[in-house]
Design an enzyme around this catalytic site. Sequence first.
Site, short mmCIF file in Angstrom:
data_model
loop_
_atom_site.label_atom_id
_atom_site.label_comp_id
_atom_site.label_asym_id
_atom_site.label_seq_id
_atom_site.Cartn_x
_atom_site.Cartn_y
_atom_site.Cartn_z
N CYS A 53 -7.25 -1.37 1.12
CA CYS A 53 -6.20 -1.85 2.02
C CYS A 53 -6.84 -2.20 3.37
O CYS A 53 -7.57 -1.41 3.94
CB CYS A 53 -5.15 -0.77 2.19
SG CYS A 53 -3.96 -1.12 3.50
N CYS A 88 -8.39 -5.59 -10.32
CA CYS A 88 -8.00 -4.47 -11.19
C CYS A 88 -7.58 -3.32 -10.28
O CYS A 88 -8.43 -2.66 -9.68
CB CYS A 88 -9.20 -4.09 -12.05
SG CYS A 88 -8.85 -2.82 -13.26
N CYS A 135 -5.30 0.43 6.26
CA CYS A 135 -5.61 1.87 6.35
C CYS A 135 -6.92 2.23 5.64
O CYS A 135 -7.35 3.38 5.72
CB CYS A 135 -4.46 2.70 5.79
SG CYS A 135 -4.33 2.68 3.99
N CYS A 153 0.32 3.08 3.57
CA CYS A 153 0.72 2.56 4.88
C CYS A 153 1.74 1.43 4.82
O CYS A 153 2.19 0.94 5.85
CB CYS A 153 -0.51 2.12 5.68
SG CYS A 153 -1.20 0.55 5.12
N CYS A 190 0.85 -1.20 0.00
CA CYS A 190 0.00 0.00 0.00
C CYS A 190 0.89 1.25 0.00
O CYS A 190 1.80 1.37 0.83
CB CYS A 190 -0.90 -0.02 1.24
SG CYS A 190 -1.89 1.47 1.43
ZN ZN Z 1 -2.84 0.91 3.47
#
Ligand code: ZN
Length: 163
Positions: A126, A150, A129, A81, A78
């Site tokens: 995610c 995607c 976060c 984060c 991510c």
């Molecule tokens: Zn994240």
Amino acid sequence: MKKILPILLAVLSFSCQGNAQKQDDKQQKQEKFEVTKSTEEWKEELTDAEFQVLRKAATEPAFSSPLNKVDEPGTFVCAACGNELYKTKHKFISGTGWPSFDRAIEGGVAYGTDSKLGYQRNEVHCARCGGHLGHVFNDGPEETTGKRHCINGIAMDFIPAKQ
Ligand SMILES: [Zn+2]
């Protein structure tokens, strides 16, 4: 071909378009995330383009992310984060212009429902976060999971595997 290409691109971009902002805001209020920050804090930490995708559920232009071309072993994390999301070994060439995977790292992502385009589809974010990543479709490789994650490349960073 010159005339067909812009039409083709328009159709393809629709296939990954996310207009899930309100839905996402609602989900993110209900879900509890390990990493939570105020809008102002995210704005400060992320680039404008990252903020629009991760926090406002925008969709990056097709073929815009350098991560499309990544095929060396490693992990996609991510961009907000650092949470581990996807592995190169589960990446495949979908031709859509967005990094595509047949599955996520277990526990790395969470799902929401987005019916803004008139049909149900799974939004992916995610798990740590809540940052918006993209959508999951059922037209992935049949020989594996049949799923196509995607994902907006701008929502991720790539960490090559240690040789
Ligand atoms: Zn994240």
